[in-house]
Motif scaffolding. Structure first.
Motif: not given
Length: 299
Positions: A227-232, A224-225, A196-197, A200, A203
């Motif tokens: 979910a992060y991709i989906r939202d951010h 978890r990654a 995720i870090d 981000a 991105q």
């Protein structure tokens, strides 16, 4: 036009110390880092402070501490090659000195030591990559760790991977396309920098057009990654998960690569990523083909 200083975490401006530079692995990989254009400004070894080590035509000074090396050179990155028993002390020292980035190559560090030095580093503003990782490379600019520099050229793909070997393979598969930065985050159960870090950071990097995410069985980092991709994440992401044939209950390669029951399976990770819009390849070669297809589609 690509600006020469754009990348994540490591650029041609980075000034690198090597903790453990005078050991066998430290010497070998310092020479490789220098050959790749990395600005290695010093080594750290309290017992050999004041000396210098010759690497071909360059003499690199040895300092007694990270703080001393930073004061003398302006270093902002350290690469840690010290043995596992001394890794906690090495990273703690680097964080206390206020270094911005510590790349911990050492494998076999006890998990409780990793937990301790990561907890120590975070509030002091030191980003840790690893432990048990190959490091990171921004092709054509700087290489901090053990990633072979000759299999990558500058480009616009960002790569984040748990596996060192798969980092190298995807870099080789996509060698003609090129990368902005490749980060091997390590496969231990606890690591300082996560998928995720890096997602981000890629991105936000204007010179990264597409992100490749390599995961493996064990834990829930890839879910978890996803979910992060989906939202951010608005940039295209292509993924690969290692371990579809791994048996349950057996650690495979990395200390974190273990499947317990239905948790942490490659299938569950693939499904989570695909639900977030990530194309997932079934082999590294197919993953590279997916990357090229996305780039050619202009999406």
């Amino acid at each position: 036009m690509r600006r020469a200083d754009m990348a994540i975490h490591l650029t041609k401006e980075s000034k690198v110390l090597v903790q453990g530079m005078t050991g066998g692995e430290g010497m070998k990989h310092t020479r490789r880092m220098l050959a790749a254009g990395t600005d290695v400004v010093g080594g750290v070894n309290p017992r050999k402070a004041g000396r210098s080590v010759a690497f071909d035509e360059r003499a690199v000074p040895v300092f007694g501490s990270v703080a001393e090396g930073m004061d003398a050179t302006g270093a902002d990155v350290t690469v840690v090659f010290v043995p596992p028993a001394f890794a906690k002390a090495a990273v703690t020292e680097a964080a206390d000195a206020g270094i911005g980035l510590a790349v911990v190559i050492t494998e076999g560090i006890p998990v409780h030591d990793s937990v301790a030095f990561l907890a120590h580093a975070r509030p002091r503003g030191t980003r840790v990559i690893g432990p048990n990782c190959p490091g990171l490379i921004t092709p054509g600019q700087s290489n901090a760790g053990i990633i072979p520099a000759d299999i990558a050229k500058p480009g616009r793909i960002g790569l984040v991977s748990k596996s060192g070997t798969l980092t190298y393979q995807l870099m080789y598969e996509l060698r003609d396309t090129g990368f902005s930065t490749c980060v091997g985050i390590g496969g231990d159960p606890v690591v300082g920098t996560t998928h995720i870090d890096c997602l981000a950071a890629f991105q936000d990097d204007p010179d990264t057009d597409l992100i490749v995410l390599i995961g493996e069985i064990g834990g829930d980092a890839e879910e978890r990654a996803a979910a992060y991709i989906r939202d951010h994440v608005t940039k295209p992401v292509v993924g690969y998960i290692a371990g579809f044939t791994a048996p349950e209950g057996r650690t495979m390669g990395h200390a974190g690569a273990i499947v317990s029951g239905s948790s942490g399976t490659a299938r569950a990770k693939q499904e989570a990523l695909e639900a977030a819009g990530v194309r997932v390849g079934h082999t590294p070669t197919e993953t590279a083909q997916q990357v090229l297809a996305v780039l050619n589609d202009g999406r």
